[in-house]
Each structure stands twice: as C-alpha cells, then as structure tokens.
Design an enzyme around this catalytic site. Structure first.
Site, mmCIF file in Angstrom:
data_model
loop_
_atom_site.group_PDB
_atom_site.id
_atom_site.type_symbol
_atom_site.label_atom_id
_atom_site.label_comp_id
_atom_site.label_asym_id
_atom_site.label_seq_id
_atom_site.Cartn_x
_atom_site.Cartn_y
_atom_site.Cartn_z
ATOM 1 N N SER A 163 2.480 1.571 -1.876
ATOM 2 C CA SER A 163 3.544 1.669 -0.546
ATOM 3 C C SER A 163 2.263 0.487 0.542
ATOM 4 O O SER A 163 0.980 0.251 -0.006
ATOM 5 C CB SER A 163 2.273 3.011 0.523
ATOM 6 O OG SER A 163 1.748 3.204 1.866
ATOM 7 N N TYR A 173 -5.365 8.655 0.534
ATOM 8 C CA TYR A 173 -3.845 8.380 0.400
ATOM 9 C C TYR A 173 -3.794 6.958 0.137
ATOM 10 O O TYR A 173 -3.792 6.022 -0.802
ATOM 11 C CB TYR A 173 -2.704 8.344 1.875
ATOM 12 C CG TYR A 173 -1.236 7.837 1.623
ATOM 13 C CD1 TYR A 173 -0.671 8.816 0.758
ATOM 14 C CD2 TYR A 173 -0.699 7.214 1.777
ATOM 15 C CE1 TYR A 173 0.769 8.072 0.675
ATOM 16 C CE2 TYR A 173 0.347 6.508 1.693
ATOM 17 C CZ TYR A 173 1.146 7.053 1.121
ATOM 18 O OH TYR A 173 2.599 6.546 1.203
#
Length: 255
Positions: free
Chosen positions: A147, A160
C-alpha cells in the site's frame, strides 16, 4: 521481433488470496482473462463459488478455496490443493488484507495483532507454502499487495502502515533469497481504489472531497487499472525484475 500475446498466461496456474471481492476479485479475473487457471481464496466461500461459476460460464477452470491466511495449516492446504487440482503453481498474489483507522492510544493489542497477522503473517505463510513448489521448479512469480500507506504517514493507520511496510521489506528480502531459483518477487502498492472496503468513505461527500484533495489525480483508482501492472509482474516480461514495488496512487505520495 517481440509481440504481445493476447493471453500471456496460457497454461499458468495462479493463487489469489483475498479474492472474494474488491481488488482481489478484480485481479483474479484479470489473471483468468490472461489465460491462467486461478484458485481464489478468502474467508467467505460464497463469493468464491460465484467467481468459479462465472469462470465456468466462460469455459474456464477456477477453484474456490476458503482459507484463513493466518492459519499455517489452512494455507498449506490451499497451496497443496491448488497443485493437486491443476498440477503446478506459477503465480501467487498475496492480496488478503484488513484495515482499521484507530488512533494508537485507542487501539487495543488484539486489533493490532489481527491486522499484522492478516496483512504480514499471511504473506509469509502463503509465500513459504508456494516456495515449496516454486523453488524445486526454479520458476515462479510472487506478487505482494502492499500500500502507499507504507510510505506516508496517515493518522489512525499505524498498524496497517506497519504491516504494509513489512510486506515491502519482505518482498525485497525474498527477491534476493529466491533470485537464484528464477523466482521473481515484487509488490504493487495501490493508493485509494474504489472497492467495497471503502464504500462507506465514498458515500460521505466530505470525506470523499478530503481524499480527492490528497490525490493529484483528484479521484479514486478503478480496480481494472491494476490489471496491466499485475500481468506485468505475473508474466514473462518481468523475468529480470525482482524486489521492486510499483506505486499506483494517482500521484499521492509524489506530493
């Protein structure tokens, strides 16, 4: 003269984790369109079965394997079952992931552990299981879905971001370990894409405006926009490319 093959993955076999919906389902479809036989994995079996039926209607073979990627035995069954069904394994797409937007002081250890287990331990387990087949074959492609949040600071995304930064570091290390076996290990790092995961965000006009302001392209990505990059990393064109992370985020981290 090199020509572009219409179905560059003909004869190949791929596994896609987190393939029940969103980017995972889109990527599984792109691999199937390119000629691969695909095993789709996720926690939800119903969504996987729907994908298999859709592929069967197109005259294609696919396999549904409900799997918890944090469970080592389940992941081994996923990989072994794919090879038993299709006779080989050429491509692994590690896409399973979860997210939470919890400020660190409000985040309980269980939530942190759950995110790290799914997003990072799951990549480790699936890659290790796939390697038992790819290393002896001296061939294979591993595509890890990271990501852009691994490269920028976004409040509330500590777990995350840490998990996805770990995916990038893992990608580089495995690229070096397995290069001598002819295996390429690369990553894609998407930014904000329109998926069911962020449907709530996109339903809020003010939140949508905030996200668009952070993205120079001023929009969410479309899932199909990942397909060309996935097929590059899954196909022969990337044979001399390994350890790389391709960011696809509308210019967000270029600011």
């Amino acid at each position: 003269m090199t020509t572009v093959r219409e179905r560059p993955l003909d004869g190949k076999v791929a596994i896609v984790t987190g393939a029940g919906r969103g980017l995972g389902r889109s990527m599984a479809g792109a691999l199937a369109d390119a000629g691969a036989r695909v095993c789709v994995a996720a926690r939800s079996g119903d969504e996987l079965d729907t994908f298999v039926r859709e592929q069967a209607d197109l005259g294609r073979e696919a396999l549904a394997c409900p799997t918890d990627v944090t469970d080592a035995e389940a992941v081994n069954r996923l990989v072994d079952g794919t090879v038993d069904a299709f006779g080989r394994l050429d491509v692994l797409v590690n896409n399973s992931g979860i997210v939470a937007t919890t400020p660190l002081l409000d985040q309980e250890p269980d939530e942190w552990d759950r995110i790290i287990a799914t997003n990072l331990r799951g990549v480790y387990l699936a890659t290790r299981a796939a390697g038992r087949y790819m290393v002896p074959a001296k061939s294979g492609k591993v595509v890890n879905i990271a990501s852009n949040h691994a490269m920028i600071g976004v409040p509330g995304f500590a777990a995350y971001a840490a998990s996805k930064a770990g995916v990038i570091a893992f990608t580089k290390t495995m690229a070096i370990e397995w290069a001598r076996y002819g295996i390429s290990v690369n990553a894609l790092a998407p930014g904000y894409f329109a998926t069911p995961l962020n449907a709530g965000l996109r339903a809020d006009p003010e939140l949508t405006r905030r996200v668009h302001r952070a993205i120079p392209a001023h929009r969410f990505g479309r899932p199909e926009e990942l397909a060309p990059w996935l097929l590059l990393l899954a196909g022969d064109a990337s044979d001399f490319m390994t350890g790389e992370t391709i960011v696809i985020d509308g210019g967000q981290i270029a600011r």
